[in-house]
Scaffold this active site. Structure first.
Site, PDB file in Angstrom:
ATOM      1  N   LYS A 187      43.411  47.657  35.926  1.00  0.00           N
ATOM      2  CA  LYS A 187      43.046  48.673  36.934  1.00  0.00           C
ATOM      3  C   LYS A 187      43.334  48.025  38.286  1.00  0.00           C
ATOM      4  CE  LYS A 187      40.509  50.354  39.608  1.00  0.00           C
ATOM      5  NZ  LYS A 187      40.916  50.571  41.024  1.00  0.00           N
ATOM      6  N   GLU A 263      36.165  36.264  40.140  1.00  0.00           N
ATOM      7  CA  GLU A 263      36.565  35.589  41.377  1.00  0.00           C
ATOM      8  C   GLU A 263      36.165  36.516  42.525  1.00  0.00           C
ATOM      9  OE1 GLU A 263      40.387  33.474  39.168  1.00  0.00           O
ATOM     10  OE2 GLU A 263      40.712  34.440  41.108  1.00  0.00           O
ATOM     11  N   CYS A 297      41.025  35.599  50.146  1.00  0.00           N
ATOM     12  CA  CYS A 297      39.674  35.186  49.746  1.00  0.00           C
ATOM     13  C   CYS A 297      39.414  33.740  50.114  1.00  0.00           C
ATOM     14  CB  CYS A 297      39.487  35.387  48.251  1.00  0.00           C
ATOM     15  SG  CYS A 297      40.614  34.376  47.296  1.00  0.00           S
ATOM     16  N   GLU A 398      31.092  37.797  54.846  1.00  0.00           N
ATOM     17  CA  GLU A 398      32.546  37.825  54.715  1.00  0.00           C
ATOM     18  C   GLU A 398      33.104  39.009  55.502  1.00  0.00           C
ATOM     19  OE1 GLU A 398      34.454  39.249  51.034  1.00  0.00           O
ATOM     20  OE2 GLU A 398      35.561  37.372  51.031  1.00  0.00           O
TER      21      GLU A 398
HETATM   22  P1  NAD Z   1      36.614  45.535  45.687  1.00  0.00           P
HETATM   23  O1  NAD Z   1      35.553  44.818  44.969  1.00  0.00           O
HETATM   24  O2  NAD Z   1      36.251  46.637  46.594  1.00  0.00           O
HETATM   25  O3  NAD Z   1      37.644  46.181  44.654  1.00  0.00           O
HETATM   26  C1  NAD Z   1      38.302  45.404  43.672  1.00  0.00           C
HETATM   27  C2  NAD Z   1      38.627  46.292  42.496  1.00  0.00           C
HETATM   28  O4  NAD Z   1      37.427  46.723  41.869  1.00  0.00           O
HETATM   29  C3  NAD Z   1      39.401  47.548  42.849  1.00  0.00           C
HETATM   30  O5  NAD Z   1      40.371  47.764  41.859  1.00  0.00           O
HETATM   31  C4  NAD Z   1      38.326  48.625  42.824  1.00  0.00           C
HETATM   32  O6  NAD Z   1      38.812  49.914  42.561  1.00  0.00           O
HETATM   33  C5  NAD Z   1      37.461  48.128  41.683  1.00  0.00           C
HETATM   34  N1  NAD Z   1      36.084  48.603  41.700  1.00  0.00           N
HETATM   35  C6  NAD Z   1      35.316  48.897  42.775  1.00  0.00           C
HETATM   36  N2  NAD Z   1      34.078  49.269  42.376  1.00  0.00           N
HETATM   37  C7  NAD Z   1      34.066  49.207  41.015  1.00  0.00           C
HETATM   38  C8  NAD Z   1      33.079  49.459  40.021  1.00  0.00           C
HETATM   39  N3  NAD Z   1      31.837  49.839  40.339  1.00  0.00           N
HETATM   40  N4  NAD Z   1      33.422  49.288  38.722  1.00  0.00           N
HETATM   41  C9  NAD Z   1      34.648  48.877  38.374  1.00  0.00           C
HETATM   42  N5  NAD Z   1      35.641  48.628  39.281  1.00  0.00           N
HETATM   43  C10 NAD Z   1      35.343  48.775  40.587  1.00  0.00           C
HETATM   44  O7  NAD Z   1      37.459  44.407  46.438  1.00  0.00           O
HETATM   45  P2  NAD Z   1      38.684  44.620  47.428  1.00  0.00           P
HETATM   46  O8  NAD Z   1      38.161  45.252  48.674  1.00  0.00           O
HETATM   47  O9  NAD Z   1      39.792  45.286  46.681  1.00  0.00           O
HETATM   48  O10 NAD Z   1      39.136  43.108  47.710  1.00  0.00           O
HETATM   49  C11 NAD Z   1      38.588  42.316  48.706  1.00  0.00           C
HETATM   50  C12 NAD Z   1      37.505  41.420  48.135  1.00  0.00           C
HETATM   51  O11 NAD Z   1      38.036  40.659  47.065  1.00  0.00           O
HETATM   52  C13 NAD Z   1      36.978  40.396  49.114  1.00  0.00           C
HETATM   53  O12 NAD Z   1      35.594  40.294  48.985  1.00  0.00           O
HETATM   54  C14 NAD Z   1      37.613  39.100  48.655  1.00  0.00           C
HETATM   55  O13 NAD Z   1      36.933  37.934  49.005  1.00  0.00           O
HETATM   56  C15 NAD Z   1      37.670  39.298  47.193  1.00  0.00           C
HETATM   57  N6  NAD Z   1      38.701  38.436  46.601  1.00  0.00           N
HETATM   58  C16 NAD Z   1      38.301  37.316  45.940  1.00  0.00           C
HETATM   59  C17 NAD Z   1      39.251  36.459  45.404  1.00  0.00           C
HETATM   60  C18 NAD Z   1      38.875  35.173  44.708  1.00  0.00           C
HETATM   61  O14 NAD Z   1      39.743  34.547  44.122  1.00  0.00           O
HETATM   62  N7  NAD Z   1      37.640  34.757  44.751  1.00  0.00           N
HETATM   63  C19 NAD Z   1      40.603  36.771  45.521  1.00  0.00           C
HETATM   64  C20 NAD Z   1      40.958  37.926  46.210  1.00  0.00           C
HETATM   65  C21 NAD Z   1      39.991  38.770  46.732  1.00  0.00           C
HETATM   66  O1  6OD Z   2      46.154  31.102  43.863  1.00  0.00           O
HETATM   67  C1  6OD Z   2      45.421  31.711  43.070  1.00  0.00           C
HETATM   68  O2  6OD Z   2      45.498  31.552  41.847  1.00  0.00           O
HETATM   69  C2  6OD Z   2      44.428  32.651  43.580  1.00  0.00           C
HETATM   70  N1  6OD Z   2      43.622  33.225  42.668  1.00  0.00           N
HETATM   71  C3  6OD Z   2      44.386  32.919  44.893  1.00  0.00           C
HETATM   72  C4  6OD Z   2      43.457  33.796  45.492  1.00  0.00           C
HETATM   73  C5  6OD Z   2      43.686  34.253  46.733  1.00  0.00           C
HETATM   74  C6  6OD Z   2      42.747  35.143  47.348  1.00  0.00           C
HETATM   75  O3  6OD Z   2      43.008  35.937  48.190  1.00  0.00           O
END
Ligand code: NAD
Ligand code: 6OD
Length: 494
Positions: A187, A263, A297, A398
């Site tokens: 998804k 993550e 992230c 964040e």
């Molecule tokens: P988000 O959590 O809003 O959405 C991520 C995904 O989850 C989307 O596909 C969304 O449609 C889905 N989703 C939302 N609510 C849901 C629910 N209740 N049930 C199932 N699926 C659901 O995140 P975003 O805004 O797309 O991305 C930004 C966030 O992601 C930031 O907080 C960032 O730090 C985090 N992030 C973390 C990492 C990491 O490696 N730790 C990497 C990239 C992004």
């Molecule tokens: O490099 C990766 O494997 C990884 N998960 C990076 C995440 C980036 C976040 O925005």
């Protein structure tokens, strides 16, 4: 790989279920917006609950079809072919990723798309070379037993992804899931559905059995995200996104006691000691604050600088921030947009709050004036603050934008406490020419990854993930096998 000339992308973004592209059963669509212009460039076909159930059923059936019977060696051949096909179609992936995100083409061509291929190739290598454990066990009757383990796929894995590095983050999970013999239902984010759909074409081109890779489009609650994570035939859920979303998914995973790998968000700190190589620190930290318009992230939103070099560091970072050109598509200094108008409103809310919380705005702080096609894009100024108290919300929450607070410190103990004073624990970076201190401070960081004199320098064999509210579990190299396989211990009495 640069592929400087963008080409048109498809109008319709379809679901990919059981090897076929299809609209949603309820014929619902939602707009696909180019964040660099704010204009609609296509429609995404939303999966209904029945479509999600079809995708899960296709994934489940594939486990007992040719895919489930394949040897690891044959699976590895197919997965390597996926990597090669992504590389062959790199220009298509680049156009799709840039259309969805508005990010600079050089960023997508150097980071997102090559990692899309590398994530398959690396896990093909891991499963080809990994070994198991074997014990020669004495038995109570004076005899012996041979204990060994076999790894089996978990089954149907739900892969729920964010929008900031859509192909990179999706394949980081699909690569190991398939290498271990699972099937997946992906998804992608509603904001960035294109590369996940395109990967369906790649799967068909290399002869991946139908149902092994499926994609359902839609939103989170009450839509494809929730339908998928709540589905009882999903055996495990791997998710990258916001911490709050992780909590919601965790509740669904509890039903049936399904395994999760998360993550999540972060509020990452960088520590710059007075003996740091300042040129390298400013170069590395301007990447870590502004790359992908701060939508990383691993990005840095808090920089602690030892007092003797504080003013010079701030001046140099301000110069670096001012060198970016938001909205200047095609310019080497182009800084891309935020992903959506909604996300820009959120980040601008923090820009206002920083001022309310007493920040000095060193540079930026608003929306740039842009003429031409970028005028409707969701651009924002790269921003630096000083003068914030450690309790300021902009230093604690964040933001996910191109901004950071710079804070002076006087001692190693003080800065370790400041950096660790957060419920998150994704990553940190330490900048010093004193390597003993580098090792010491890095080990004191409560994070999943700490870089010394670098940032986002990746070796895909290493353990990657976050501590605290930044995640659950580690992926990467053999660590991914812990999540994507089930271990069975076999004990043979000899
Ligand atoms: P988000 O959590 O809003 O959405 C991520 C995904 O989850 C989307 O596909 C969304 O449609 C889905 N989703 C939302 N609510 C849901 C629910 N209740 N049930 C199932 N699926 C659901 O995140 P975003 O805004 O797309 O991305 C930004 C966030 O992601 C930031 O907080 C960032 O730090 C985090 N992030 C973390 C990492 C990491 O490696 N730790 C990497 C990239 C992004
Ligand atoms: O490099 C990766 O494997 C990884 N998960 C990076 C995440 C980036 C976040 O925005």
């Amino acid at each position: 790989m640069t592929f400087d000339t963008p080409r048109p992308v498809s109008q319709d973004v379809l679901n990919f279920i059981g090897g076929s592209f299809r609209e949603g059963g309820e014929r619902k669509t939602f707009p696909n917006i180019d964040p660099a212009t704010g204009k609609q460039i296509g429609v995404v076909h939303e999966a209904s609950e029945a479509d999600v159930a079809d995708a899960v059923a296709a994934a489940k059936a594939a486990l007992s079809g040719p895919w489930g019977r394949m040897t690891t060696a044959d699976r590895v051949k197919l997965i390597s072919a996926v990597a090669a096909e992504i590389e062959r179609r790199a220009a298509d992936f680049l156009d799709a990723e840039v259309a969805d995100t508005g990010k600079p083409r050089h960023v997508a061509s150097h980071i997102d798309i090559p990692r899309g291929a590398a994530n398959f190739r690396m896990f093909a290598d891991v499963v080809s070379t990994v070994s198991g454990e074997v014990f020669d066990t004495p038995t109570p009757d004076g005899g012996r037993a041979l204990n060994y383990t076999v790894r089996k796929p978990k089954g149907v894995v739900a892969v729920v992804c964010p929008w900031n590095f859509p192909l990179l983050l999706m394949t980081w999970k699909v690569g190991p899931a398939l290498a271990c013999g699972n099937t997946v239902v992906v998804k992608p984010s509603e904001e960035t559905p294109r590369t996940a759909a395109l990967l369906g074409e790649v799967m068909n081109a290399v002869g991946m059995p139908e149902g092994v890779y499926n994609v359902v489009h839609g939103f989170g609650p009450g839509s494809a995200g929730e339908f998928l994570t709540a589905h009882p035939d999903v055996d495990a859920i791997t998710f990258t996104g916001e911490t709050g979303t992780g909590q919601a998914i965790m509740q669904k995973a509890a039903i049936g006691v399904r395994d999760i790998s998360f993550e999540l968000g972060g509020k990452n700190a960088a520590i710059v000691f007075a003996d740091a190589d300042l040129d390298k620190a400013v170069e590395g930290l301007s990447r870590s604050v502004f790359l992908n318009t701060g939508q990383v992230c691993l990005g840095t939103e808090r920089v602690y600088v030892e007092r003797p070099i504080f003013d010079e560091f701030v001046a140099r970072m301000a110069k670096a921030a001012q060198s970016f050109k938001p909205g200047a598509v095609g310019d080497p200094a182009y800084l891309g947009p935020l992903i959506s108008a909604e996300h820009r409103d959120k980040v601008l809310g923090y820009y206002r709050r920083a001022v309310d919380e007493g920040a000095t705005v060193v540079t930026g702080g608003g929306v740039p004036e842009i003429d031409g096609p970028g005028a409707g894009g969701f651009f924002i100024e790269p921003t630096l603050w000083t003068g914030l108290a450690p309790t300021a919300s902009v230093l604690r929450e964040e933001i996910f934008g191109p901004c950071c607070g710079v804070v002076p410190f006087d001692s190693e103990d003080e800065v370790i406490a400041l950096a660790n004073d957060t419920p998150y624990g994704l990553c940190a970076s330490v900048w010093t020419e004193n390597l003993s201190r580098g090792h010491r401070v890095a080990a004191a960081m409560d994070v999943g990854v700490c870089w010394v004199n670098s940032w986002f320098l990746r070796d895909l064999r290493t353990a990657f993930g976050g501590s605290g509210q930044s995640g659950i579990g580690r992926e990467g190299g053999v660590h991914s096998l812990e999540f994507y396989t089930e271990l069975t211990n076999i004990c043979v009495k000899l």
